[in-house]
Design a protein around this motif. Structure first.
Motif, PDB file in Angstrom:
ATOM      1  N   SER A  54       0.812  -1.219   0.000  1.00 35.42           N
ATOM      2  CA  SER A  54       0.000   0.000   0.000  1.00 35.42           C
ATOM      3  C   SER A  54       0.847   1.273   0.000  1.00 35.42           C
ATOM      4  N   PHE A  55       1.911   1.326   0.812  1.00 40.14           N
ATOM      5  CA  PHE A  55       2.689   2.564   0.901  1.00 40.14           C
ATOM      6  C   PHE A  55       3.356   2.896  -0.432  1.00 40.14           C
ATOM      7  N   GLN A  56       3.971   1.882  -1.064  1.00 43.34           N
ATOM      8  CA  GLN A  56       4.625   2.111  -2.359  1.00 43.34           C
ATOM      9  C   GLN A  56       3.610   2.567  -3.403  1.00 43.34           C
ATOM     10  N   THR A  57       2.449   1.924  -3.401  1.00 45.54           N
ATOM     11  CA  THR A  57       1.407   2.251  -4.366  1.00 45.54           C
ATOM     12  C   THR A  57       0.917   3.685  -4.186  1.00 45.54           C
ATOM     13  N   GLU A  58       0.618   4.063  -2.947  1.00 45.50           N
ATOM     14  CA  GLU A  58       0.079   5.395  -2.694  1.00 45.50           C
ATOM     15  C   GLU A  58       1.122   6.483  -2.950  1.00 45.50           C
ATOM     16  N   MET A  59       2.376   6.216  -2.636  1.00 48.53           N
ATOM     17  CA  MET A  59       3.423   7.206  -2.884  1.00 48.53           C
ATOM     18  C   MET A  59       3.618   7.431  -4.382  1.00 48.53           C
ATOM     19  N   PHE A  60       3.564   6.366  -5.169  1.00 49.13           N
ATOM     20  CA  PHE A  60       3.690   6.504  -6.623  1.00 49.13           C
ATOM     21  C   PHE A  60       2.567   7.387  -7.157  1.00 49.13           C
ATOM     22  N   PHE A  61       1.325   7.116  -6.727  1.00 45.31           N
ATOM     23  CA  PHE A  61       0.189   7.921  -7.186  1.00 45.31           C
ATOM     24  C   PHE A  61       0.341   9.378  -6.753  1.00 45.31           C
ATOM     25  N   LEU A  62       0.727   9.605  -5.517  1.00 45.29           N
ATOM     26  CA  LEU A  62       0.849  10.972  -5.010  1.00 45.29           C
ATOM     27  C   LEU A  62       1.880  11.770  -5.801  1.00 45.29           C
ATOM     28  N   CYS A  63       3.044  11.192  -6.017  1.00 44.32           N
ATOM     29  CA  CYS A  63       4.108  11.913  -6.722  1.00 44.32           C
ATOM     30  C   CYS A  63       3.729  12.199  -8.171  1.00 44.32           C
TER      31      CYS A  63
END
Length: 215
Positions: A54-63
């Motif tokens: 989840s963290f990797q996924t959400e960080m990719f989307f945010l950036c």
């Protein structure tokens, strides 16, 4: 509303945000902003194991969404060119609250607020919502392989999260009109009269803003 139309379309996975954004972009001759989804290298793993990825996924989307909005502001909004987007960056918090563990969410939230502090805010929202059955049907119809492992329970929670979020959004931003579209009752892809209804609603708000601006 800001002087330049900036419309964001929101709603759960598979509800038709991109389809509607494309149609409105063509009708109004607005620039189309599409979120990056399938390019996310973590998304398939995320749907298989939410806790792990989840963290990797959400960080990719945010950036990526931050970069997209930064570009949109410079190339379009500051040049008085209207934009319609198939997402609002604040959706990141809906997903992050649902998927991230407390310690990671705290870190994520800090980064989110730093990145979005000066981002352009949409001045019209279109909220697409529907029952779980309709959402599942539309996800199956579009046939994205990475979405086939999404659990129905996750989608049900997400739909409720969106409902709570939009209710809160309207309280916090009474100056931003929200057009609510019930996907169980309307199919703007198959039925032109449903699309015409949405276009008329958008037109109404755009014209109201022009009238207010003149006064």
């Amino acid at each position: 509303m800001a002087e330049v139309p900036f419309i964001a379309i929101e709603g759960p996975i598979g509800i038709g945000k991109t389809s509607l954004a494309k149609k409105l972009s063509v009708h109004f001759d607005f620039h189309l902003l599409k979120e990056i989804v399938e390019e996310n290298p973590f998304l398939g793993k995320f749907y298989d194991d939410i806790d792990e990825w989840s963290f990797q996924t959400e960080m990719f989307f945010l950036c990526n969404r931050f970069k997209q909005l930064e570009d949109i502001e410079q190339k379009y909004l500051l040049e008085n060119k209207a934009v319609v987007a198939d997402y609002h960056i604040s959706k990141n918090m809906i997903f992050a609250k649902r998927t991230l563990q407390a310690d990671k969410f705290e870190k994520y939230e800090q980064i989110y607020h730093i990145l979005t502090k000066d981002m352009p805010v949409p001045n019209m929202m279109i909220y697409l919502h529907a029952s779980l059955d309709t959402i599942l049907k539309r996800i199956r119809l579009r046939g994205r392989e990475i979405e086939q492992n999404i659990k129905a329970s996750y989608l049900a929670q997400l739909a409720q999260d969106y409902e709570d979020y939009m209710n809160e959004f309207e309280k916090l931003h009474p100056e931003i009109p929200v057009i609510r579209i019930n996907g169980d009752e309307m199919d703007f892809v198959k039925h032109q009269d449903n699309l015409d209804y949405i276009i008329n609603q958008v037109d109404l708000h755009l014209n109201n803003h022009k009238t207010v601006a003149k006064n």
